[in-house]
Scaffold this motif. Sequence first.
Motif: not given
Length: 710
Positions: A251-258
């Motif tokens: 829904e919202k971009p994430c800052s840390d994909y790991v």
Amino acid sequence: MGAFLRPGERQPGAFGISFDSDRDKNAAVVPTFNRNEKLALQEQRRRLPVFQHRREILYLVEHHATVIIVGETGSGKTTQIPQYLLEAGWCSHGRMVACTQPRRVAAMTVAARVAEETGSPLGQAVGYGIRFEDVSTPGTTQIRFCTDGVLLQEMLQDPLLTAYSVIMVDEAHERSLATDTLLGLLKKVQRRRPDLRVIVASATLEAERVAAFFDASTVRGAAAKAGDLSKQPAILSVEGRTHSVQIHYLEKPCSDYVRAAVQAAADIHREDMPGDILIFLTGQQECEDCVSMLEEEARKVRAGRAALRLMPVPLYAGLPAAAQLAAFEHSPRGYRKVVVATNIAETSVTIDGVVYVIDCCHSKQASYNPLTGLESLLVAPVSKASASQRAGRAGRMRPGHCFRLCTEADFQALHDATVPEMQRAELSGTVLRLKALGVDNMMTFDWLAPPPAETMVRALELLHALGALDASARLSRPTGQQLAELPVDARLGAVLLASVRLGCSEEAVTVVAMLSVHSVWAGAHGERKALEAAKAKFAVGEGDLVTYLNVWKAWQDSGRDRKWAARNFVNHRTLLRAADIRSQLCHHLRRLRIALESCDAEVSLLRKALTAGLLMNAVQLVDTANDISDPASAGINVYRILRSTGPGPPPKLRIHASSVLARTRPQWLVFWQMQQSSSGWFEMQEVTAVEPHWLPELAAHVYSHKGIRS
Ligand code: CDP
Ligand code: MG
């Protein structure tokens, strides 16, 4: 982590949006993917989609010089087609069927699988060849899987590839540098060898484009009459047998994909639905970090009530073969396997049992700027085509789910297709090889898609600087010829040749072997301090490469002791592979009649040899203490590259934090690799301190004494 949206219908209550924690966890089904295992191998072979096309494929190969086969990953192209050819007699008269792979791991695992299916030990009827490792038996091997690079190297000895009756160029959609080069060369070889058959296999491909490339019927219409052989390529599509995959976006971009990937895996796991998970990340460090975090998660879940246990397994190119194989094993009963992979798992290999894919939608890509002549690794968004391949991995067993760690809007903004490596890589190796094969004019070579002219000019410039070309831009003898024959990057080859002149080849061959493997230091997640302390024991002011030499010597002194390596945060398996590569390189040097010689404690000779190979990567520290024009870089390490970098602002370089010289910052350096940080810095890895006067001494044609001033 943001929550996932599913397209169309929205169903809260499933997959990470919110879930029903009261469900009866004990009723969860344990995956039963082992059913196939029970079927005899031959029965499994008959069940693959490609089997329906067996006769057609053999007919087409019989009657067409080139056959293009397009089929989804897992349809049986790689493992079956070479066997069909063998069964149909294409391996008689001592000739082999070659099947090329862009990736080492694919060549090895597929060869092992096919050997098993044919019921012969690996290395006999079925073998493989990867750089520095040949598991095949001359005169006995009939099907040979090899990397495309290895086949190119073989062409130096056997330009018409007479050892083979059929060459299957597999995974052509990856458009690796070596694949593209090989396709161009095969087209040339076909003119001289009408008996040679070429198969181009691919998961997705603009088949028509490759067909048009290979179409010799328009140019050589008369030849088509000869016999039954058509010069017009045939195209065959093999339908996949895949199930639908539902795509979910954040829904919202994430800052840390790991972290987001770990969270998504944990959410799926808590749902207790059966099926393995495949996570796509960009590189080794991310995979290792993710595995550690998942292990932590597994401990938490075990304390809970989940019926299955999480079993994280990494899969990336730098992993030793045995460790890579773990990712392909079926989950033991009661476990849910979570394979944490780089884009190695995108198409080259099939991992059965996967029902969930979690995709960070990024990958690590080589990026080359011909204006500056700098190549760096860069984490960048993947293309839609890549993402769709990744998603497809979830639908092999049954309908699956793919969780993309980006918003749908961000996804829509991605490029449709990946740019072929030929368009974005440094080309000195390609040019060197083509020249060694007698292709002197790069501009008129038949490219599937021609590389940028500036990149070509830069490649010629580098080869010229290394002394590989003569005045008329042909391969020089012996230097150019020797560089082409050594199975290492031209720059590293130049280090070896210089080390022979300087009397430090024993040391240089060790360093070059260690640069040919990934990560000398063992990943120490959460133990960074301990790793730094371990590094400090070997670190020297001369830089990372001389430090590697110390690691090597200490490891040898320990009797190549695994425990010693573990205590010192040194990657034992990496060093074993380096040892292997080292002995192969020594073998090559012997073939070039070069004797090894040690410089003992005189490491400045080694540094000088390294400078000779890395001379286009020489940099000088810029004093930024008083630089007010760029406050962001004031007082920190900033280097400028010494050779000309064309118009535009000079690139900003600094030493990567992992280097042993990150704090000392010597005035003059050469570097081996570079990575681009998200803030636009070029970060030099594996650096060596040098003396400035060596540059004009070693390469008067590039550097003048006047231009280099301390
Ligand atoms: O090349 P393509 O992706 O079309 O398929 P493949 O690699 O020939 O794989 C066909 C099937 O063989 C896969 O679905 C796997 O079930 C099996 N296979 C395997 O079990 N182990 C391997 N190392 C490779 C394939
Ligand atoms: Mg395949």
